[in-house]
Design an enzyme around this catalytic site. Structure first.
Site, short mmCIF file in Angstrom:
data_model
loop_
_atom_site.label_atom_id
_atom_site.label_comp_id
_atom_site.label_asym_id
_atom_site.label_seq_id
_atom_site.Cartn_x
_atom_site.Cartn_y
_atom_site.Cartn_z
N ARG A 1 19.75 60.79 64.42
CA ARG A 1 19.80 61.47 63.11
C ARG A 1 19.55 60.53 61.93
O ARG A 1 19.97 60.79 60.82
CB ARG A 1 21.13 62.21 62.93
CG ARG A 1 21.35 63.29 63.95
CD ARG A 1 22.26 64.38 63.44
NE ARG A 1 22.33 65.46 64.40
CZ ARG A 1 23.17 65.51 65.41
NH1 ARG A 1 24.04 64.54 65.56
NH2 ARG A 1 23.16 66.52 66.25
N HIS B 1 -10.15 57.23 56.86
CA HIS B 1 -9.36 57.99 55.88
C HIS B 1 -9.68 57.55 54.44
O HIS B 1 -9.97 58.38 53.57
CB HIS B 1 -7.87 57.84 56.17
CG HIS B 1 -7.00 58.45 55.10
ND1 HIS B 1 -6.90 59.80 54.92
CD2 HIS B 1 -6.25 57.88 54.13
CE1 HIS B 1 -6.10 60.05 53.89
NE2 HIS B 1 -5.68 58.91 53.41
N ARG C 1 4.08 64.09 42.10
CA ARG C 1 3.67 63.25 43.23
C ARG C 1 2.37 63.73 43.86
O ARG C 1 1.63 62.94 44.45
CB ARG C 1 4.79 63.20 44.29
CG ARG C 1 4.45 62.23 45.42
CD ARG C 1 5.63 61.89 46.30
NE ARG C 1 5.21 60.98 47.35
CZ ARG C 1 6.01 60.31 48.14
NH1 ARG C 1 7.32 60.45 48.00
NH2 ARG C 1 5.54 59.51 49.07
N GLU D 1 -8.06 53.92 48.19
CA GLU D 1 -6.73 54.30 47.69
C GLU D 1 -6.35 53.48 46.45
O GLU D 1 -5.65 53.97 45.57
CB GLU D 1 -5.66 54.10 48.78
CG GLU D 1 -5.84 54.96 50.03
CD GLU D 1 -5.28 56.38 49.89
OE1 GLU D 1 -4.77 56.74 48.81
OE2 GLU D 1 -5.37 57.13 50.88
N HIS E 1 -7.87 63.82 48.17
CA HIS E 1 -7.44 64.08 49.55
C HIS E 1 -7.79 65.47 50.06
O HIS E 1 -7.92 65.66 51.27
CB HIS E 1 -5.93 63.84 49.69
CG HIS E 1 -5.56 62.38 49.73
ND1 HIS E 1 -5.80 61.52 48.68
CD2 HIS E 1 -4.98 61.62 50.70
CE1 HIS E 1 -5.37 60.30 49.00
NE2 HIS E 1 -4.86 60.34 50.22
N GLU F 1 7.80 65.58 46.10
CA GLU F 1 6.53 66.23 45.73
C GLU F 1 6.69 67.69 45.31
O GLU F 1 6.06 68.60 45.84
CB GLU F 1 5.51 66.11 46.88
CG GLU F 1 4.09 66.33 46.40
CD GLU F 1 3.04 65.93 47.41
OE1 GLU F 1 3.09 64.80 47.93
OE2 GLU F 1 2.17 66.77 47.70
N LYS G 1 3.06 53.79 42.05
CA LYS G 1 3.56 54.73 43.05
C LYS G 1 5.08 54.84 42.97
O LYS G 1 5.64 55.94 43.03
CB LYS G 1 3.13 54.32 44.46
CG LYS G 1 3.68 55.28 45.49
CD LYS G 1 2.82 55.49 46.68
CE LYS G 1 3.39 56.63 47.53
NZ LYS G 1 2.69 56.79 48.78
N ASN H 1 -2.48 62.65 45.70
CA ASN H 1 -3.44 63.25 46.64
C ASN H 1 -4.82 63.42 46.02
O ASN H 1 -5.65 64.16 46.55
CB ASN H 1 -2.92 64.60 47.12
CG ASN H 1 -1.70 64.44 47.99
OD1 ASN H 1 -1.62 63.51 48.78
ND2 ASN H 1 -0.73 65.31 47.80
N HIS I 1 -9.52 65.12 53.40
CA HIS I 1 -8.97 65.62 54.66
C HIS I 1 -9.94 66.59 55.33
O HIS I 1 -10.08 66.59 56.56
CB HIS I 1 -7.62 66.31 54.41
CG HIS I 1 -6.49 65.34 54.23
ND1 HIS I 1 -5.28 65.70 53.67
CD2 HIS I 1 -6.38 64.03 54.52
CE1 HIS I 1 -4.48 64.64 53.64
NE2 HIS I 1 -5.12 63.63 54.14
N LYS J 1 7.19 58.89 52.75
CA LYS J 1 6.58 59.96 53.54
C LYS J 1 6.35 59.45 54.95
O LYS J 1 5.68 58.42 55.13
CB LYS J 1 5.23 60.37 52.93
CG LYS J 1 5.35 61.38 51.83
CD LYS J 1 3.98 61.92 51.47
CE LYS J 1 4.06 62.86 50.29
NZ LYS J 1 2.72 63.30 49.82
N1 GLY Z 1 0.21 59.20 49.95
C1 GLY Z 1 0.64 60.16 49.03
C2 GLY Z 1 2.12 60.11 48.79
O1 GLY Z 1 2.80 59.24 49.27
O2 GLY Z 1 2.63 60.97 48.12
#
Ligand code: GLY
Length: 371
Positions: free
Chosen positions: A122, A267, A242, A186, A249, A238, A228, A246, A253, A144
């Site tokens: 957990r 990517h 946040r 990025e 993206h 998000e 960031k 993206n 994607h 994330k």
């Molecule tokens: N890579 C996008 C984020 O961490 O929100």
């Protein structure tokens, strides 16, 4: 030449250490966080062959002993099977609640091992030691974690903040030029989404950074991590801002899915092309000046990065096929696609109602360049 970015999340604050040669100090950095002087390291196979010995020595120098395992390099590892292998090994290694797991690799390993740590007993703590530019500026920061599903990328996961991030910029020296540049997609994203001054700095310094300028690498990673961290502090899960991270993206994607997540498109390359397309769409919708997308493309060209659909080898679906692939995006709300669009370089925003006709026209035009 090193720096610290502090991520001041209440109750889960952590530092991102950025600098050349930092894995040599890994033990001194990790030891204060440990209840007993041992860690479990899960490494990417390729990274392990090059750098695991140095990481183990760096940990040992701070009195920290290591159990380690490796997982195959590549996106294919970031699925249920890879997760099971990782969790099985951590249980076999008798990792306890108070221990720390170390993720040593790029975005795949960081996301996978972070998720394994999130669900093991957990939740156990983990440390990110990112080894690619992409992971150092983006995926290792902000908590994330997760794996890919058959239905799409990153659809299974959890927010689980690391306890520490060690971004050793020397490790970038063993990346292939292609991997370094893909990570650069990025880096550029940060300037485009929220800091025109940083984008201008990149226009001046990124070629030297790609050529190996160590100080420029530390500075670029620091600025991206600072941006960031600030965004994550304001919107950890998000709910709004946040999503700006993206940028590029939704297109990226879809292109990755269209190319089967293969070597045809990495990517970060998808993100770079996606950023260019997001600016094309913004210009077509009258949001930014017509010449802004050309500035983005010119910078990508100078860096030697993929910048248009013409740079992707092999077949691609038509515009409607690409739009259908975008339907699996996590930002879909009530079946509507959300895009990150921009009013200018450094001024992106979340657009939940992008004009479908403009989107289709941008894709038709971009696909026509392939002929
Ligand atoms: N890579 C996008 C984020 O961490 O929100």
């Amino acid at each position: 030449m090193s720096d610290i970015v502090h991520v001041a999340l209440p109750g889960r604050a952590y530092d991102i250490h950025i600098g050349a040669g930092l894995i040599g100090q890994a033990g001194a950095l990790v030891a204060p966080l440990l209840k007993r002087p041992r860690v479990a390291v899960v490494a990417d196979e390729t990274v392990a062959a090059l750098h695991l010995e140095a990481l183990v020595a760096g940990l040992a120098a701070g009195g920290v002993s290591v159990q380690s395992t490796t997982l195959p390099a590549g996106e294919g590892t970031k699925g249920w099977e890879g997760l099971q292998a990782c969790v099985d090994w951590l249980l076999e290694a008798k990792v306890e609640r108070g221990d720390l797991v170390v993720a040593f690799g790029g975005g795949v390993i960081g996301d996978l091992v972070g998720f394994a740590a999130a669900i093991l007993r957990r939740g156990v703590g983990f440390v990110q030691v990112p080894t690619t530019l992409l992971a150092q500026v983006d995926s290792s920061v902000g908590g994330k974690t997760g794996i890919n599903a058959r239905q799409g990328k990153n659809l299974i996961g959890a927010f689980h903040q690391p306890r520490l991030v060690i971004a050793d910029t020397d490790l970038l020296g063993t990346l292939t030029q292609r991997d370094f540049l893909a990570g650069y997609g990025e880096v550029m994203k940060y300037g485009l989404l929220g800091d025109a001054g940083f984008f201008a700095w990149l226009e001046a310094h990124a070629p030297a950074m790609a050529a190996g300028d160590a100080a420029a690498r530390v500075e670029a990673v620091r600025r991206c991590c600072r941006m960031k961290a600030d965004i994550v502090l304001r919107d950890e899960t998000e709910q709004g801002e946040r999503a700006l991270l993206n940028l590029g993206h939704t297109f990226g994607h879809a292109l990755e899915a269209a190319t089967g997540y293969s070597d045809r498109l990495l990517h970060g390359e998808g993100v770079a092309i996606g950023c260019a397309l997001a600016f094309e769409l913004s210009a077509r919708m009258g949001l930014c000046a017509q010449e802004t997308p050309s500035r983005v493309r010119a910078h990508l060209a100078e860096m030697g990065l993929k910048r248009s659909l013409a740079d992707i080898p092999g077949p691609l679906p038509d515009a409607d096929g690409l739009i259908a692939l975008m339907g699996q995006d996590k930002k879909v709300r009530d079946g509507r696609l959300t895009f990150i669009l921009a009013r200018d370089i450094g001024d992106a925003y979340v657009e939940p109602e992008a004009d479908p006709a403009a989107l289709r026209a941008v894709l038709v035009e971009a696909l026509a360049e392939r002929r």
